[in-house]
Design a protein around this motif. Structure first.
Motif, PDB file in Angstrom:
ATOM      1  N   ASN A   9      42.601 -19.642  -9.457  1.00 20.07           N
ATOM      2  CA  ASN A   9      43.357 -18.503  -9.975  1.00 20.07           C
ATOM      3  C   ASN A   9      44.854 -18.833  -9.962  1.00 20.07           C
ATOM      4  N   MET A  14      48.449 -17.232  -2.966  1.00 18.69           N
ATOM      5  CA  MET A  14      47.103 -17.603  -2.512  1.00 18.69           C
ATOM      6  C   MET A  14      46.959 -19.129  -2.453  1.00 18.69           C
ATOM      7  N   ILE A  44      39.811 -14.164  -9.332  1.00 21.17           N
ATOM      8  CA  ILE A  44      38.505 -14.404  -9.956  1.00 21.17           C
ATOM      9  C   ILE A  44      37.474 -13.555  -9.230  1.00 21.17           C
ATOM     10  N   CYS A  76      37.501 -21.698  -4.890  1.00 24.42           N
ATOM     11  CA  CYS A  76      37.115 -20.324  -5.228  1.00 24.42           C
ATOM     12  C   CYS A  76      35.624 -20.218  -4.971  1.00 24.42           C
ATOM     13  N   PHE A  77      35.193 -19.092  -4.408  1.00 26.18           N
ATOM     14  CA  PHE A  77      33.830 -19.027  -3.880  1.00 26.18           C
ATOM     15  C   PHE A  77      32.734 -19.008  -4.956  1.00 26.18           C
ATOM     16  N   THR A 115      32.003 -11.437   1.879  1.00 31.81           N
ATOM     17  CA  THR A 115      32.836 -11.707   0.709  1.00 31.81           C
ATOM     18  C   THR A 115      33.638 -10.479   0.296  1.00 31.81           C
ATOM     19  N   THR A 116      34.234 -10.545  -0.885  1.00 33.83           N
ATOM     20  CA  THR A 116      35.169  -9.513  -1.344  1.00 33.83           C
ATOM     21  C   THR A 116      34.426  -8.327  -1.969  1.00 33.83           C
ATOM     22  N   THR A 120      30.468  -9.713  -6.880  1.00 30.57           N
ATOM     23  CA  THR A 120      30.459 -11.179  -6.795  1.00 30.57           C
ATOM     24  C   THR A 120      29.241 -11.716  -6.029  1.00 30.57           C
ATOM     25  N   VAL A 147      40.285  -9.416  -4.366  1.00 33.55           N
ATOM     26  CA  VAL A 147      40.840 -10.696  -3.884  1.00 33.55           C
ATOM     27  C   VAL A 147      42.329 -10.570  -3.534  1.00 33.55           C
ATOM     28  N   GLY A 179      33.493 -15.607   2.183  1.00 39.15           N
ATOM     29  CA  GLY A 179      33.193 -15.714   0.764  1.00 39.15           C
ATOM     30  C   GLY A 179      34.368 -15.609  -0.163  1.00 39.15           C
ATOM     31  N   CYS A 180      35.537 -16.055   0.283  1.00 31.93           N
ATOM     32  CA  CYS A 180      36.707 -16.070  -0.605  1.00 31.93           C
ATOM     33  C   CYS A 180      37.755 -17.011  -0.018  1.00 31.93           C
ATOM     34  N   ALA A 181      38.397 -17.788  -0.892  1.00 30.04           N
ATOM     35  CA  ALA A 181      39.459 -18.691  -0.432  1.00 30.04           C
ATOM     36  C   ALA A 181      40.620 -17.916   0.181  1.00 30.04           C
TER      37      ALA A 181
HETATM   38  C1  2AL Z   1      37.305 -15.634  -5.091  1.00 33.69           C
HETATM   39  C2  2AL Z   1      38.011 -16.724  -4.544  1.00 33.69           C
HETATM   40  O1  2AL Z   1      37.631 -17.441  -3.629  1.00 33.69           O
HETATM   41  N1  2AL Z   1      39.163 -16.817  -5.255  1.00 33.69           N
HETATM   42  C3  2AL Z   1      39.182 -15.848  -6.198  1.00 33.69           C
HETATM   43  O2  2AL Z   1      40.092 -15.646  -7.003  1.00 33.69           O
HETATM   44  N2  2AL Z   1      38.011 -15.129  -6.076  1.00 33.69           N
HETATM   45  N3  2AL Z   1      36.065 -15.262  -4.584  1.00 33.69           N
HETATM   46  C4  2AL Z   1      35.538 -13.997  -4.496  1.00 33.69           C
HETATM   47  N4  2AL Z   1      34.305 -13.862  -3.986  1.00 33.69           N
HETATM   48  O3  2AL Z   1      36.158 -13.015  -4.872  1.00 33.69           O
END
Ligand code: 2AL
Length: 249
Positions: A9, A14, A44, A76-77, A115-116, A120, A147, A179-181
């Protein structure tokens, strides 16, 4: 050894967070460069975002190749563009979902993902299947924090910690994968708080790429992951065309 970590992204803050986590995981003698694409989504969290993040990500992989990167991490996950990046990079390319989930299986029988956004989780389940760890993955929970709100929502850390604790209490998992960077900076603190290893995929992917490079291992280029075929691309994607090596000589 130069490892390029690509945040797919376009949010610079980030990328900075990801870079800090990646550098902390890297061994002495490894130089980590953390980058993001010049074009694409700010975050993302949909299939649409994921698809449109890939051209910019691949452009960045090409830049890293020019700079002599020994390998790449896709941070990115959803592991967007992983197969395509393997076609264009000479060295290994590892995604953070892939590395996070596979690392979890070295540390216990079962794991959960926190995760977020709920939307996702379908992709995350699909990746667990792809990586052959669906049986060990007992749950994928969403905290319903977008995110970019991970950086700004003052309640985010507490919500993620509570969800991790609940996954351990209710599912009895041996490990948790973040589950997310954008959660990369939480792993150490959460490991102390919840009593099982909490894995940041960015750190896991850097260690994996570093290990593969150290072992002299690269992507197999005989078949599926051979360089893409020479081809003309048109319109906004004209720059992504693959030149014919014979005609170019
Ligand atoms: C992500 C991530 O790791 N980076 C991003 O933009 N979106 N993953 C997520 N599960 O929302």
């Amino acid at each position: 050894m130069l490892i390029q970590v690509v945040n797919p992204n376009t949010t610079a803050s980030m990328t900075d967070l990801i870079g800090r986590s990646a550098r902390a995981a890297a061994g002495p003698g490894t130089v980590v460069v953390a980058v993001h694409p010049e074009m694409g989504p700010a975050s993302i969290e949909s299939h649409y975002d994921e698809a449109l993040a890939v051209p910019g990500l691949l452009a960045q992989v090409a830049v890293g190749e020019e700079a002599g990167a020994a390998g790449h991490v896709i941070a990115c996950f959803g592991d967007p563009g992983l197969d395509a990046a393997r076609e264009v990079a000479a060295g290994p390319v590892v995604g953070i979902a892939e590395a996070g989930m596979r690392t979890a299986t070295y540390l216990g029988r079962t794991f959960g993902v926190v995760t977020t956004l709920q939307r996702t989780t379908g992709r995350a389940w699909e990746l667990a299947g792809r990586y052959g760890v669906r049986e060990q993955c007992r749950t994928i929970r969403a905290v319903e924090i977008a995110v970019l709100a991970l950086e700004t929502d003052p309640a985010a850390r507490a919500r993620i910690a509570a969800e991790c604790a609940d996954v351990v209490a209710t599912e009895g998992v041996d490990a948790i994968v973040l589950g997310c960077a954008g959660m990369a900076d939480l792993a150490a603190e959460l490991t102390r708080r919840v009593g099982v290893p909490v894995i940041d995929g960015v750190a896991a992917a850097v260690a994996t790429v570093e290990g593969l490079v150290r072992l002299g291992l690269r992507t197999g280029k005989r078949g599926e992951y051979a360089a893409p075929l020479p081809k003309r691309y048109t319109g906004a994607l004209a720059e992504f065309g693959v030149p014919d090596p014979v005609a170019a000589r």
